[in-house]
Design an enzyme around this catalytic site. Structure first.
Site, mmCIF file in Angstrom:
data_model
loop_
_atom_site.group_PDB
_atom_site.id
_atom_site.type_symbol
_atom_site.label_atom_id
_atom_site.label_comp_id
_atom_site.label_asym_id
_atom_site.label_seq_id
_atom_site.Cartn_x
_atom_site.Cartn_y
_atom_site.Cartn_z
ATOM 1 N N THR A 109 -63.554 -2.446 25.240
ATOM 2 C CA THR A 109 -64.861 -1.795 25.072
ATOM 3 C C THR A 109 -65.994 -2.767 25.364
ATOM 4 O O THR A 109 -65.795 -3.988 25.320
ATOM 5 C CB THR A 109 -65.030 -1.284 23.619
ATOM 6 O OG1 THR A 109 -66.226 -0.519 23.499
ATOM 7 C CG2 THR A 109 -65.102 -2.438 22.626
ATOM 8 N N ARG A 153 -72.695 -9.419 17.888
ATOM 9 C CA ARG A 153 -72.002 -8.359 17.157
ATOM 10 C C ARG A 153 -70.600 -8.118 17.751
ATOM 11 O O ARG A 153 -70.421 -8.021 18.943
ATOM 12 C CB ARG A 153 -72.823 -7.070 17.238
ATOM 13 C CG ARG A 153 -72.193 -5.865 16.521
ATOM 14 C CD ARG A 153 -71.400 -4.986 17.446
ATOM 15 N NE ARG A 153 -70.941 -3.766 16.777
ATOM 16 C CZ ARG A 153 -70.053 -2.930 17.294
ATOM 17 N NH1 ARG A 153 -69.535 -3.141 18.461
ATOM 18 N NH2 ARG A 153 -69.690 -1.861 16.627
HETATM 19 C C1 SD4 Z 1 -67.267 -0.430 18.733
HETATM 20 N N1 SD4 Z 1 -65.477 1.098 18.335
HETATM 21 O O1 SD4 Z 1 -67.537 -1.452 19.337
HETATM 22 C C2 SD4 Z 1 -66.299 0.525 19.348
HETATM 23 C C3 SD4 Z 1 -67.043 1.529 20.113
HETATM 24 C C4 SD4 Z 1 -66.288 2.786 20.295
HETATM 25 O O2 SD4 Z 1 -66.208 4.985 20.841
HETATM 26 O O3 SD4 Z 1 -65.165 2.938 20.001
HETATM 27 N N2 SD4 Z 1 -66.844 3.821 20.736
HETATM 28 O O4 SD4 Z 1 -67.782 -0.119 17.649
#
Ligand code: SD4
Length: 322
Positions: free
Chosen positions: A200, A210
């Site tokens: 991601t 972060r």
């Molecule tokens: C995050 N969980 O960085 C990831 C973003 C995500 O669907 O899953 N979005 O918080």
């Protein structure tokens, strides 16, 4: 009765499913399948929220989080806040296979990747520059900072610790907006080997540094070949506090069917954060699978992909959120 092999992943990222499935069919391992599937999304910039050119942080930079887990050996490799390298899941696998560590972060993770032969590239695209400049024009309204406001005399920041009611409302809206879709994938082969992984670019306008749930073991994904695998997507800042992937796998180990296991993992978060945006997929060692999601305005159904022996092409599945 078993239904193996199986590939399951979050969101309708069909090409990723197909890439993973083809890898398994041509004799690749479950780790190869997960790596290839997630890497496909990184190259295709699935939904703008995987790979380069998406989710610029408050300084305009795209940074990546990824992990991969071997359910046979319980080895994990992960990277967080990775800069300049497009193939985050590839670096995660190298962390797993060429170090004794589990998680490398930030600039040092990037230097490690470069040393291991990954090409350093700018992860910025016209699209990410646009998203960032719109945000600058809008006075850098904080998305993920609480109880602060940008100094009005500056173009952006420094942020002061205080918030007007109006700003608080705006922040709450932002927090609910669905601006992120991680790929999370679980693969099982004929012999019951399980692997799981994620990739991601996190959240748009996140505070630099972060790290979300995706590279955190048991939060973003979990795999144990004696129980099953799971992967989560959504508001990682909240979800990582509950280790939902670990919980779903442990519930399946205790005999819960996959849909029930996913539902319980979501329910656990709901108790504290009824408005969180998130979903989870899981599969047990017989190849049975399930998914669950939290119903919030604008998100009442979650779509995911499955490939198994029932079909030659990836199947689009959906589950009603509760
Ligand atoms: C995050 N969980 O960085 C990831 C973003 C995500 O669907 O899953 N979005 O918080």
């Amino acid at each position: 009765q078993t239904s193996l092999p199986l590939v399951i992943n979050t969101w309708p990222f069909k090409n990723a499913t197909a890439a993973a499935w083809n890898t398994l069919q041509s004799g690749g391992s479950v780790l190869d399948a997960v790596e290839t599937g997630c890497a496909r999304c990184e190259m295709e910039q699935c939904d703008g929220s995987v790979g380069y050119g998406g989710s610029p942080d408050e300084s305009g930079e795209t940074t990546l989080d990824a992990m991969i887990m071997n359910g046979d050996t319980m080895e994990v490799g992960a990277v967080a806040d990775l800069r300049r390298i497009k193939n985050a899941i590839g670096v995660a696998r190298v962390v797993m296979e060429h170090t004794d560590h589990t998680l490398l972060v930030g600039e040092s993770a990037s230097v490690f990747a470069e040393n291991m032969g990954f090409i350093a590239e700018d992860l910025t695209t016209n699209k990410s520059v646009n998203i960032f400049s719109q945000w600058l024009k809008g006075n850098c309204q904080p998305n993920y900072r609480k109880n602060v406001f940008p100094d009005p005399s500056m173009s952006c920041g420094p942020y002061k610790p205080r918030a007007t009611l109006k700003q608080k409302k705006r922040m709450a809206q932002h927090a609910n907006a669905r601006s992120h879709d991680t790929i999370g994938m679980v693969a099982l082969d004929q012999d019951g080997h399980v692997a799981a992984g994620t990739s991601t670019n996190g959240l748009t306008h996140k505070v630099p540094g972060r790290v979300g749930d995706s590279p955190i073991v048991g939060a973003g994904a979990y795999a144990d070949s004696s129980a099953g695998g799971a992967a989560a997507t959504g508001d990682g800042d909240v979800m990582m506090r509950f280790l939902p992937s670990y919980l779903a796998v442990e519930l399946m180990r205790a005999g819960a069917d996959p849909s029930a296991a996913c539902k319980t993992a979501i329910s656990r978060i709901k108790r504290h954060y009824s408005e969180f945006f998130g979903a989870i997929i899981c599969a047990n060692t017989t190849g049975h699978y399930g998914a669950a999601c939290n119903k919030v305005p604008g998100f009442s159904q979650f779509h995911y992909m499955v490939s198994n022996s029932e079909s030659n092409t990836p199947l689009l599945k959906s589950v009603d959120c509760f």
